[in-house]
Motif scaffolding. Structure first.
Motif, PDB file in Angstrom:
ATOM      1  N   GLY A 327       0.794  -1.225   0.000  1.00  0.00           N
ATOM      2  CA  GLY A 327       0.000   0.000   0.000  1.00  0.00           C
ATOM      3  C   GLY A 327       0.817   1.261   0.000  1.00  0.00           C
ATOM      4  N   SER A 328       2.115   1.164   0.310  1.00  0.00           N
ATOM      5  CA  SER A 328       2.959   2.356   0.332  1.00  0.00           C
ATOM      6  C   SER A 328       3.369   2.759  -1.078  1.00  0.00           C
ATOM      7  CB  SER A 328       4.208   2.100   1.171  1.00  0.00           C
ATOM      8  OG  SER A 328       5.096   3.202   1.097  1.00  0.00           O
ATOM      9  N   VAL A 329       3.708   4.038  -1.244  1.00  0.00           N
ATOM     10  CA  VAL A 329       4.282   4.517  -2.507  1.00  0.00           C
ATOM     11  C   VAL A 329       5.770   4.804  -2.341  1.00  0.00           C
ATOM     12  CG1 VAL A 329       2.137   5.405  -3.466  1.00  0.00           C
ATOM     13  CG2 VAL A 329       3.550   6.902  -2.020  1.00  0.00           C
ATOM     14  N   GLY A 330       6.343   4.396  -1.204  1.00  0.00           N
ATOM     15  CA  GLY A 330       7.786   4.444  -1.052  1.00  0.00           C
ATOM     16  C   GLY A 330       8.298   5.581  -0.199  1.00  0.00           C
ATOM     17  N   ARG A 331       9.613   5.771  -0.286  1.00  0.00           N
ATOM     18  CA  ARG A 331      10.276   6.840   0.448  1.00  0.00           C
ATOM     19  C   ARG A 331      10.748   7.914  -0.521  1.00  0.00           C
ATOM     20  NH1 ARG A 331      14.008   3.567   4.790  1.00  0.00           N
ATOM     21  NH2 ARG A 331      14.572   2.341   2.952  1.00  0.00           N
ATOM     22  N   ALA A 332      10.966   9.096   0.029  1.00  0.00           N
ATOM     23  CA  ALA A 332      11.319  10.246  -0.803  1.00  0.00           C
ATOM     24  C   ALA A 332      12.661  10.039  -1.496  1.00  0.00           C
ATOM     25  CB  ALA A 332      11.358  11.509   0.048  1.00  0.00           C
ATOM     26  N   GLU A 395       6.413   4.706  10.626  1.00  0.00           N
ATOM     27  CA  GLU A 395       7.580   4.897  11.489  1.00  0.00           C
ATOM     28  C   GLU A 395       8.901   4.764  10.730  1.00  0.00           C
ATOM     29  OE1 GLU A 395       7.664   5.836  14.524  1.00  0.00           O
ATOM     30  OE2 GLU A 395       5.599   5.581  15.254  1.00  0.00           O
ATOM     31  N   ASP A 396       8.878   4.088   9.570  1.00  0.00           N
ATOM     32  CA  ASP A 396      10.104   3.878   8.799  1.00  0.00           C
ATOM     33  C   ASP A 396      10.268   4.889   7.665  1.00  0.00           C
ATOM     34  OD1 ASP A 396      10.815   1.572  10.298  1.00  0.00           O
ATOM     35  OD2 ASP A 396       9.344   0.414   9.138  1.00  0.00           O
ATOM     36  N   GLY A 397       9.381   5.890   7.613  1.00  0.00           N
ATOM     37  CA  GLY A 397       9.504   6.917   6.586  1.00  0.00           C
ATOM     38  C   GLY A 397       8.899   6.560   5.253  1.00  0.00           C
ATOM     39  N   TYR A 398       8.083   5.498   5.216  1.00  0.00           N
ATOM     40  CA  TYR A 398       7.392   5.148   3.975  1.00  0.00           C
ATOM     41  C   TYR A 398       6.092   5.949   3.892  1.00  0.00           C
ATOM     42  CZ  TYR A 398      10.495   1.290   2.772  1.00  0.00           C
ATOM     43  OH  TYR A 398      11.579   0.548   2.388  1.00  0.00           O
ATOM     44  N   LEU A 399       5.836   6.483   2.701  1.00  0.00           N
ATOM     45  CA  LEU A 399       4.658   7.321   2.484  1.00  0.00           C
ATOM     46  C   LEU A 399       3.471   6.470   2.048  1.00  0.00           C
ATOM     47  CD1 LEU A 399       3.457  10.220   2.247  1.00  0.00           C
ATOM     48  CD2 LEU A 399       4.217  10.207  -0.151  1.00  0.00           C
ATOM     49  N   PHE A 400       2.321   6.741   2.648  1.00  0.00           N
ATOM     50  CA  PHE A 400       1.065   6.107   2.263  1.00  0.00           C
ATOM     51  C   PHE A 400       0.090   7.206   1.861  1.00  0.00           C
ATOM     52  CE2 PHE A 400       3.146   2.970   4.769  1.00  0.00           C
ATOM     53  CZ  PHE A 400       2.665   1.731   4.372  1.00  0.00           C
ATOM     54  N   LEU A 401      -0.571   7.032   0.716  1.00  0.00           N
ATOM     55  CA  LEU A 401      -1.553   8.003   0.238  1.00  0.00           C
ATOM     56  C   LEU A 401      -2.947   7.618   0.716  1.00  0.00           C
ATOM     57  CD1 LEU A 401      -0.400   8.494  -3.467  1.00  0.00           C
ATOM     58  CD2 LEU A 401       0.292   9.804  -1.446  1.00  0.00           C
ATOM     59  N   CYS A 402      -3.724   8.622   1.075  1.00  0.00           N
ATOM     60  CA  CYS A 402      -5.123   8.392   1.435  1.00  0.00           C
ATOM     61  C   CYS A 402      -6.041   8.788   0.282  1.00  0.00           C
ATOM     62  CB  CYS A 402      -5.485   9.180   2.693  1.00  0.00           C
ATOM     63  SG  CYS A 402      -4.498   8.728   4.127  1.00  0.00           S
ATOM     64  N   ASP A 403      -5.905  10.011  -0.180  1.00  0.00           N
ATOM     65  CA  ASP A 403      -6.739  10.493  -1.281  1.00  0.00           C
ATOM     66  C   ASP A 403      -6.349  11.933  -1.562  1.00  0.00           C
ATOM     67  OD1 ASP A 403      -8.832  10.544  -3.226  1.00  0.00           O
ATOM     68  OD2 ASP A 403      -9.976   9.177  -1.979  1.00  0.00           O
ATOM     69  N   ARG A 404      -7.084  12.547  -2.464  1.00  0.00           N
ATOM     70  CA  ARG A 404      -6.945  13.983  -2.685  1.00  0.00           C
ATOM     71  C   ARG A 404      -7.915  14.713  -1.764  1.00  0.00           C
ATOM     72  NH1 ARG A 404      -4.295  16.094  -6.560  1.00  0.00           N
ATOM     73  NH2 ARG A 404      -5.702  17.861  -6.803  1.00  0.00           N
ATOM     74  N   ALA A 405      -7.459  15.842  -1.227  1.00  0.00           N
ATOM     75  CA  ALA A 405      -8.309  16.605  -0.312  1.00  0.00           C
ATOM     76  C   ALA A 405      -9.622  16.993  -0.982  1.00  0.00           C
ATOM     77  CB  ALA A 405      -7.564  17.856   0.162  1.00  0.00           C
ATOM     78  N   ILE A 406      -9.555  17.287  -2.286  1.00  0.00           N
ATOM     79  CA  ILE A 406     -10.755  17.731  -3.000  1.00  0.00           C
ATOM     80  C   ILE A 406     -11.774  16.609  -3.132  1.00  0.00           C
ATOM     81  CG2 ILE A 406      -9.903  17.187  -5.324  1.00  0.00           C
ATOM     82  CD1 ILE A 406     -11.156  19.825  -6.256  1.00  0.00           C
ATOM     83  N   ASP A 407     -11.333  15.346  -3.060  1.00  0.00           N
ATOM     84  CA  ASP A 407     -12.228  14.194  -3.231  1.00  0.00           C
ATOM     85  C   ASP A 407     -12.751  13.635  -1.915  1.00  0.00           C
ATOM     86  OD1 ASP A 407     -12.024  14.278  -5.981  1.00  0.00           O
ATOM     87  OD2 ASP A 407     -10.331  12.893  -6.051  1.00  0.00           O
ATOM     88  N   MET A 408     -12.229  14.117  -0.803  1.00  0.00           N
ATOM     89  CA  MET A 408     -12.617  13.568   0.490  1.00  0.00           C
ATOM     90  C   MET A 408     -14.111  13.770   0.751  1.00  0.00           C
ATOM     91  SD  MET A 408     -10.923  14.396   4.195  1.00  0.00           S
ATOM     92  CE  MET A 408     -11.561  16.087   4.254  1.00  0.00           C
ATOM     93  N   ILE A 409     -14.746  12.736   1.300  1.00  0.00           N
ATOM     94  CA  ILE A 409     -16.165  12.775   1.665  1.00  0.00           C
ATOM     95  C   ILE A 409     -16.253  13.000   3.175  1.00  0.00           C
ATOM     96  CG2 ILE A 409     -18.327  11.465   1.702  1.00  0.00           C
ATOM     97  CD1 ILE A 409     -17.095   9.717  -0.583  1.00  0.00           C
TER      98      ILE A 409
END
Length: 516
Positions: A327-332, A395-409
């Motif tokens: 589910g992560s998109v990785g680290r920077a 905790e390991d610095g991996y980024l997880f995306l939730c959604d776009r703010a504009i699409d949030m319900i």
């Protein structure tokens, strides 16, 4: 010779450089054509810093134009050929385009867009557009001598216009007129970062006008990786092309993953894929189940990045890393600072969701072409900018995306992110594509609505809608399950995978006075 093509034209002149639906071009042929095209562009009165536009589907000539522009300091606009004549006209005027390349398939839009515009250089890939010079004539009439002065030209991408007029995106360090060798350094660095083999071969089955498809094809092309391209994506043909041309790398989007996974068993079993070293995906959220099925099928070569037209590429995650952090998109990447900020601007803790903000360690920055107000709107005073995405670090610095703010319900005061609901629905065999968004609810403010495009052998019924809701309940909390499901013949999605969600959402809100 065009400086960046010289070593390939000299060391492997007769090897494949480009292939499309119509034929092939060797490195020797390509070098001569690019030299002539440089001369034709300069001979038409263009100079470093001027702007041209390409309005065409994937074809070899497209790469020739980009290569020539990149050697003589032109800014080249990659036009979305799905745009209407009015949208095309707007971009031509907004960017200050002085030369347009188009093709007969889009002659109607191009001709209408140009009415009344002072744009003297008009070139057609092929024939049949009134007022356009055929490309073959434009190139053949020019000198084959290499350009005397070679300086870097750069692309300019326009956003898709899902929230209004297309916006030109300009990067601070993409400086027109810099030494052309900067492009070679960029290309080699990109190939190393994304694990592309030396002498690799790219398959392009998405529109090159999109920033990611451009990066994963043209940037690699400048480092000597040949490109096999098609105008459109066909899942069975894609597998055939990979084996036929010993393709080493391809960029795909999640909707293409789904179509590949749903090919018949015989077609999938006949596919070897042994040449593949890297299958990169991004541009849209991918269901974890779909991602895992692709890795199970193709092996640990299915890698992911996170970026956008504005923010370029900021994180990567390999297949093996993803299996450890699903589910992560990785680290920077080392070139990017990523900050997760709460609504009050303070830094979010690991595991805490917030808006994602970027800053480049190189001093690079992004601006909307000719629009300082829009540029300021995405920036903080400290220089960080956002594309409106919501996410968190673990905790390991991996980024997880939730959604776009504009699409949030927001339903009953609870934040609901459509992406995780879409990820659940797309795994049902009856679903080919899906969009989830909020619609009005008198009691809770918004309720969750799903709009589904069905697989070919599925039929829209109340029973199926119920089955899809039950499917969601297996993996989602009850408040996230769609309250209703509508079926449509096709979702309004671009070839790059981006969904025009507002076109689906707006009709449900038009009866009321509020928009959220």
């Amino acid at each position: 010779m065009a400086r960046l093509l010289r070593r390939f034209a000299e060391t492997r002149p007769d090897e494949l450089a480009l292939a499309d639906d119509e034929g092939t071009t060797t490195w020797r042929e390509l070098n001569e054509r690019v030299d002539r095209l440089c001369g034709a562009l300069l001979g038409s009165g263009l100079a470093a810093g001027d702007v041209i536009a390409v309005h065409a589907a994937n074809r070899r000539e497209y790469f020739e134009v980009m290569a020539a522009a990149g050697h003589i300091g032109l800014r080249y606009v990659l036009v979305n050929w799905h745009w209407t004549a009015q949208e095309l006209r707007y971009v031509l005027q907004d960017a200050g385009v002085r030369a347009l390349f188009s093709e007969p398939a889009f002659a109607a839009q191009a001709s209408e867009a140009l009415v009344g515009l002072d744009l003297p250089t008009r070139v057609a890939f092929g024939t049949g557009i009134p007022g356009f010079v055929p490309y073959a004539e434009f190139v053949a009439a020019a000198s084959p001598d290499e350009p005397a002065v070679q300086v870097m030209g750069t692309p300019m991408f326009y956003t898709s216009g899902t929230t209004g007029r297309p916006k030109g995106v300009n990067r601070k360090l993409f400086t027109v007129g810099a030494p052309v060798d900067h492009l070679a350094l960029l290309a080699e660095g990109f190939a190393a970062t994304f694990a592309i083999p030396d002498h690799g071969r790219t398959l392009l089955v998405g529109p090159v006008y999109h920033s990611a498809q451009w990066a994963f094809s043209f940037t690699l092309f400048l480092s000597g990786r040949s490109v096999v391209m098609r105008r459109a994506f066909d899942p069975a043909q894609t597998l055939h092309l990979i084996d036929q041309h010993a393709i080493t790398n391809v960029h795909l989007v999640p909707t293409q993953f789904v179509r590949l996974l749903r090919l018949d068993a015989a077609t999938r079993q006949s596919f070897s894929g042994t040449s593949l070293a890297a299958v990169w995906h991004g541009a849209a959220p991918c269901s974890p189940q779909v991602k895992r099925e692709m890795i199970d099928w193709l092996g640990p070569v299915v890698h992911e990045y996170y970026g956008s037209t504005e923010a370029s590429i900021n994180t990567i995650i390999t297949a093996d890393q993803w299996l450890a952090k699903p589910g992560s998109v990785g680290r920077a990447l080392g070139t990017t600072e990523i900050h997760i900020l709460r609504s009050d601007g303070t830094v979010a803790k690991p595991g805490e969701q917030g808006e994602i903000w970027f800053r480049y360690t190189s001093g690079d920055d992004v601006e909307y072409w000719g629009d300082p107000d829009k540029t300021a709107a995405i920036h903080r005073t400290d220089g960080r900018f956002t594309t409106g995405d919501i996410g968190y670090f673990d905790e390991d610095g991996y980024l997880f995306l939730c959604d776009r703010a504009i699409d949030m319900i927001i339903s009953g005061g609870v934040n609901i992110y459509p992406a995780e609901i879409e990820n659940a629905l797309i795994t049902h065999p009856a679903v080919r594509d899906v969009a989830v968004f909020g619609v009005p609810d008198d009691e809770y403010g918004e309720q969750v609505k799903a709009v589904v495009q069905l697989a070919e052998d599925a039929h829209a019924t109340d029973d199926l809608a119920g089955a899809l809701m039950a499917h969601c309940r297996d993996s989602l909390a009850g408040y996230k399950v769609p309250r209703s499901i509508d079926f449509v013949p096709e979702l309004p999605r671009t070839p790059t995978g981006k969904l025009y969600k507002r076109l689906l959402r707006d009709p449900y809100w038009q009866a009321g006075s509020r928009r959220i």
